[in-house]
Design a protein around this motif. Structure first.
Motif, PDB file in Angstrom:
ATOM      1  N   GLU A  58     -34.871 -86.229   8.864  1.00 28.02           N
ATOM      2  CA  GLU A  58     -36.075 -86.641   9.584  1.00 28.02           C
ATOM      3  C   GLU A  58     -36.163 -88.160   9.670  1.00 28.02           C
ATOM      4  OE1 GLU A  58     -39.695 -83.721   8.808  1.00 28.02           O
ATOM      5  OE2 GLU A  58     -38.597 -84.145   6.925  1.00 28.02           O
ATOM      6  N   VAL A  59     -35.782 -88.821   8.593  1.00 27.77           N
ATOM      7  CA  VAL A  59     -35.795 -90.283   8.578  1.00 27.77           C
ATOM      8  C   VAL A  59     -34.769 -90.811   9.566  1.00 27.77           C
ATOM      9  CG1 VAL A  59     -35.442 -92.341   7.155  1.00 27.77           C
ATOM     10  CG2 VAL A  59     -36.587 -90.329   6.187  1.00 27.77           C
ATOM     11  N   ARG A  60     -33.590 -90.234   9.546  1.00 25.82           N
ATOM     12  CA  ARG A  60     -32.532 -90.671  10.469  1.00 25.82           C
ATOM     13  C   ARG A  60     -32.979 -90.516  11.916  1.00 25.82           C
ATOM     14  NH1 ARG A  60     -28.514 -88.121  12.994  1.00 25.82           N
ATOM     15  NH2 ARG A  60     -28.728 -86.206  11.793  1.00 25.82           N
ATOM     16  N   PHE A  61     -33.571 -89.375  12.253  1.00 20.03           N
ATOM     17  CA  PHE A  61     -34.040 -89.152  13.627  1.00 20.03           C
ATOM     18  C   PHE A  61     -35.148 -90.129  13.995  1.00 20.03           C
ATOM     19  CE2 PHE A  61     -32.490 -84.634  12.948  1.00 20.03           C
ATOM     20  CZ  PHE A  61     -31.355 -84.804  13.728  1.00 20.03           C
ATOM     21  N   ALA A  62     -36.076 -90.379  13.071  1.00 22.69           N
ATOM     22  CA  ALA A  62     -37.184 -91.302  13.336  1.00 22.69           C
ATOM     23  C   ALA A  62     -36.670 -92.720  13.582  1.00 22.69           C
ATOM     24  CB  ALA A  62     -38.177 -91.283  12.180  1.00 22.69           C
ATOM     25  N   LEU A  63     -35.650 -93.138  12.830  1.00 22.92           N
ATOM     26  CA  LEU A  63     -35.068 -94.463  13.039  1.00 22.92           C
ATOM     27  C   LEU A  63     -34.298 -94.518  14.359  1.00 22.92           C
ATOM     28  CD1 LEU A  63     -33.877 -95.218   9.411  1.00 22.92           C
ATOM     29  CD2 LEU A  63     -35.550 -96.564  10.716  1.00 22.92           C
ATOM     30  N   ALA A  64     -33.581 -93.466  14.676  1.00 23.77           N
ATOM     31  CA  ALA A  64     -32.790 -93.435  15.909  1.00 23.77           C
ATOM     32  C   ALA A  64     -33.678 -93.513  17.152  1.00 23.77           C
ATOM     33  CB  ALA A  64     -31.926 -92.182  15.942  1.00 23.77           C
ATOM     34  N   GLU A  65     -34.946 -93.147  17.016  1.00 28.28           N
ATOM     35  CA  GLU A  65     -35.885 -93.198  18.147  1.00 28.28           C
ATOM     36  C   GLU A  65     -36.460 -94.590  18.387  1.00 28.28           C
ATOM     37  OE1 GLU A  65     -38.779 -90.303  17.011  1.00 28.28           O
ATOM     38  OE2 GLU A  65     -37.639 -88.630  17.870  1.00 28.28           O
ATOM     39  N   VAL A  66     -36.239 -95.520  17.464  1.00 27.30           N
ATOM     40  CA  VAL A  66     -36.758 -96.881  17.622  1.00 27.30           C
ATOM     41  C   VAL A  66     -36.006 -97.548  18.779  1.00 27.30           C
ATOM     42  CG1 VAL A  66     -36.985 -99.142  16.523  1.00 27.30           C
ATOM     43  CG2 VAL A  66     -37.369 -97.052  15.185  1.00 27.30           C
ATOM     44  N   PRO A  67     -36.720 -98.013  19.824  1.00 26.90           N
ATOM     45  CA  PRO A  67     -36.039 -98.597  20.989  1.00 26.90           C
ATOM     46  C   PRO A  67     -35.066 -99.720  20.636  1.00 26.90           C
ATOM     47  CG  PRO A  67     -38.352 -98.245  21.487  1.00 26.90           C
ATOM     48  CD  PRO A  67     -38.180 -97.949  20.018  1.00 26.90           C
ATOM     49  N   ASP A  68     -35.417-100.585  19.682  1.00 30.03           N
ATOM     50  CA  ASP A  68     -34.530-101.689  19.302  1.00 30.03           C
ATOM     51  C   ASP A  68     -33.231-101.217  18.655  1.00 30.03           C
ATOM     52  OD1 ASP A  68     -36.196-103.681  20.251  1.00 30.03           O
ATOM     53  OD2 ASP A  68     -37.223-103.941  18.333  1.00 30.03           O
ATOM     54  N   LEU A  69     -33.184 -99.952  18.229  1.00 32.60           N
ATOM     55  CA  LEU A  69     -31.988 -99.434  17.560  1.00 32.60           C
ATOM     56  C   LEU A  69     -31.136 -98.559  18.475  1.00 32.60           C
ATOM     57  CD1 LEU A  69     -33.458 -98.592  14.038  1.00 32.60           C
ATOM     58  CD2 LEU A  69     -32.327-100.682  14.830  1.00 32.60           C
ATOM     59  N   GLU A  70     -31.423 -98.579  19.765  1.00 32.04           N
ATOM     60  CA  GLU A  70     -30.626 -97.801  20.716  1.00 32.04           C
ATOM     61  C   GLU A  70     -29.160 -98.226  20.632  1.00 32.04           C
ATOM     62  OE1 GLU A  70     -30.211 -96.952  25.489  1.00 32.04           O
ATOM     63  OE2 GLU A  70     -32.071 -97.815  24.723  1.00 32.04           O
ATOM     64  N   GLY A  71     -28.270 -97.271  20.503  1.00 33.53           N
ATOM     65  CA  GLY A  71     -26.844 -97.539  20.406  1.00 33.53           C
ATOM     66  C   GLY A  71     -26.359 -97.889  19.011  1.00 33.53           C
ATOM     67  N   CYS A  72     -27.257 -97.915  18.045  1.00 34.12           N
ATOM     68  CA  CYS A  72     -26.874 -98.244  16.673  1.00 34.12           C
ATOM     69  C   CYS A  72     -26.472 -96.994  15.899  1.00 34.12           C
ATOM     70  CB  CYS A  72     -28.035 -98.920  15.939  1.00 34.12           C
ATOM     71  SG  CYS A  72     -28.436-100.553  16.603  1.00 34.12           S
ATOM     72  N   GLU A  73     -25.681 -97.196  14.877  1.00 37.95           N
ATOM     73  CA  GLU A  73     -25.294 -96.108  13.982  1.00 37.95           C
ATOM     74  C   GLU A  73     -26.297 -96.080  12.827  1.00 37.95           C
ATOM     75  OE1 GLU A  73     -21.568 -95.185  11.076  1.00 37.95           O
ATOM     76  OE2 GLU A  73     -21.116 -95.954  13.081  1.00 37.95           O
ATOM     77  N   VAL A  74     -26.940 -94.928  12.635  1.00 37.65           N
ATOM     78  CA  VAL A  74     -27.963 -94.780  11.599  1.00 37.65           C
ATOM     79  C   VAL A  74     -27.531 -93.667  10.649  1.00 37.65           C
ATOM     80  CG1 VAL A  74     -30.378 -94.227  11.123  1.00 37.65           C
ATOM     81  CG2 VAL A  74     -29.774 -95.500  13.205  1.00 37.65           C
ATOM     82  N   ALA A  75     -27.552 -93.949   9.361  1.00 36.44           N
ATOM     83  CA  ALA A  75     -27.205 -92.941   8.354  1.00 36.44           C
ATOM     84  C   ALA A  75     -28.226 -93.001   7.224  1.00 36.44           C
ATOM     85  CB  ALA A  75     -25.805 -93.187   7.798  1.00 36.44           C
ATOM     86  N   VAL A  76     -28.638 -91.831   6.761  1.00 30.37           N
ATOM     87  CA  VAL A  76     -29.538 -91.719   5.616  1.00 30.37           C
ATOM     88  C   VAL A  76     -28.947 -90.647   4.724  1.00 30.37           C
ATOM     89  CG1 VAL A  76     -31.882 -91.243   4.827  1.00 30.37           C
ATOM     90  CG2 VAL A  76     -31.518 -92.338   7.059  1.00 30.37           C
ATOM     91  N   ARG A  77     -28.603 -91.031   3.505  1.00 34.54           N
ATOM     92  CA  ARG A  77     -27.970 -90.065   2.606  1.00 34.54           C
ATOM     93  C   ARG A  77     -28.500 -90.235   1.194  1.00 34.54           C
ATOM     94  NH1 ARG A  77     -24.037 -92.382  -0.591  1.00 34.54           N
ATOM     95  NH2 ARG A  77     -23.189 -94.362   0.089  1.00 34.54           N
ATOM     96  N   THR A  78     -28.327 -89.212   0.402  1.00 35.30           N
ATOM     97  CA  THR A  78     -28.744 -89.252  -0.991  1.00 35.30           C
ATOM     98  C   THR A  78     -28.014 -90.388  -1.700  1.00 35.30           C
ATOM     99  OG1 THR A  78     -29.098 -86.870  -0.992  1.00 35.30           O
ATOM    100  CG2 THR A  78     -28.852 -87.925  -3.130  1.00 35.30           C
ATOM    101  N   PHE A  79     -28.765 -91.142  -2.489  1.00 39.94           N
ATOM    102  CA  PHE A  79     -28.193 -92.228  -3.275  1.00 39.94           C
ATOM    103  C   PHE A  79     -28.128 -91.742  -4.708  1.00 39.94           C
ATOM    104  CE2 PHE A  79     -28.423 -96.411  -5.476  1.00 39.94           C
ATOM    105  CZ  PHE A  79     -27.328 -97.006  -4.867  1.00 39.94           C
ATOM    106  N   GLU A  80     -26.937 -91.494  -5.182  1.00 41.19           N
ATOM    107  CA  GLU A  80     -26.744 -90.832  -6.467  1.00 41.19           C
ATOM    108  C   GLU A  80     -26.755 -91.771  -7.663  1.00 41.19           C
ATOM    109  OE1 GLU A  80     -23.569 -87.985  -6.286  1.00 41.19           O
ATOM    110  OE2 GLU A  80     -24.112 -87.438  -4.242  1.00 41.19           O
ATOM    111  N   TYR A  81     -27.044 -93.028  -7.431  1.00 43.38           N
ATOM    112  CA  TYR A  81     -27.087 -94.004  -8.509  1.00 43.38           C
ATOM    113  C   TYR A  81     -28.543 -94.397  -8.752  1.00 43.38           C
ATOM    114  CZ  TYR A  81     -22.287 -94.136  -6.940  1.00 43.38           C
ATOM    115  OH  TYR A  81     -21.027 -93.770  -6.551  1.00 43.38           O
TER     116      TYR A  81
END
Length: 136
Positions: A58-81
């Motif tokens: 959901e976070v990844r999709f919400a960020l990908a919808e930001v107009p300034d981030l069009e064409g950017c690579e967005v990743a959100v993953r569990t941080f195990e540290y």
């Protein structure tokens, strides 16, 4: 649960504001965060606790919808540290080197710092073109 948010793409003005604003709207309180211009691109990374009721996708999709981030690579993953660094992750000194660019320079400088027991917690390096060759 902590997540690592990573975004990269073509650099342009307003990126940090657009990213931080959307994350705030989603309920994030950012932890360790970095932004860097790399060549003509950029990279943003942040560690934060995932707000209750939100999934990483959901976070990844919400960020990908930001107009300034069009064409950017967005990743959100569990941080195990751990989301908060301990004493070894705190900067105690700032060291600046400047000189002529040559292959292996960063490797040799970091080896010397390691010999003195230093833990590099933040690094910024850039090649600066000049009329008398590149500086690093």
């Amino acid at each position: 649960m902590a997540v690592l948010i990573s975004i990269s793409g073509q650099d342009r003005r307003g990126l940090v504001s657009a990213i931080a604003g959307r994350l705030f709207d989603l309920g994030f309180n950012l932890g360790d965060t970095s932004f860097a211009v790399l060549g003509t691109g950029f990279e943003f990374n942040a560690v934060a606790e995932l707000p209750a009721g939100l999934a990483a996708d959901e976070v990844r999709f919400a960020l990908a919808e930001v107009p300034d981030l069009e064409g950017c690579e967005v990743a959100v993953r569990t941080f195990e540290y751990g989301a908060t660094h301990d004493e070894t992750g705190r900067a105690t000194h700032s060291v600046t080197f400047r000189g002529g660019d040559q292959p292996g320079l960063l490797a040799r400088l970091t080896e010397v710092l390691l010999d003195f027991g230093a833990n590099i917690v933040r690094l910024n390096a850039e090649r600066i073109p000049g009329s008398d060759g590149n500086a690093y």
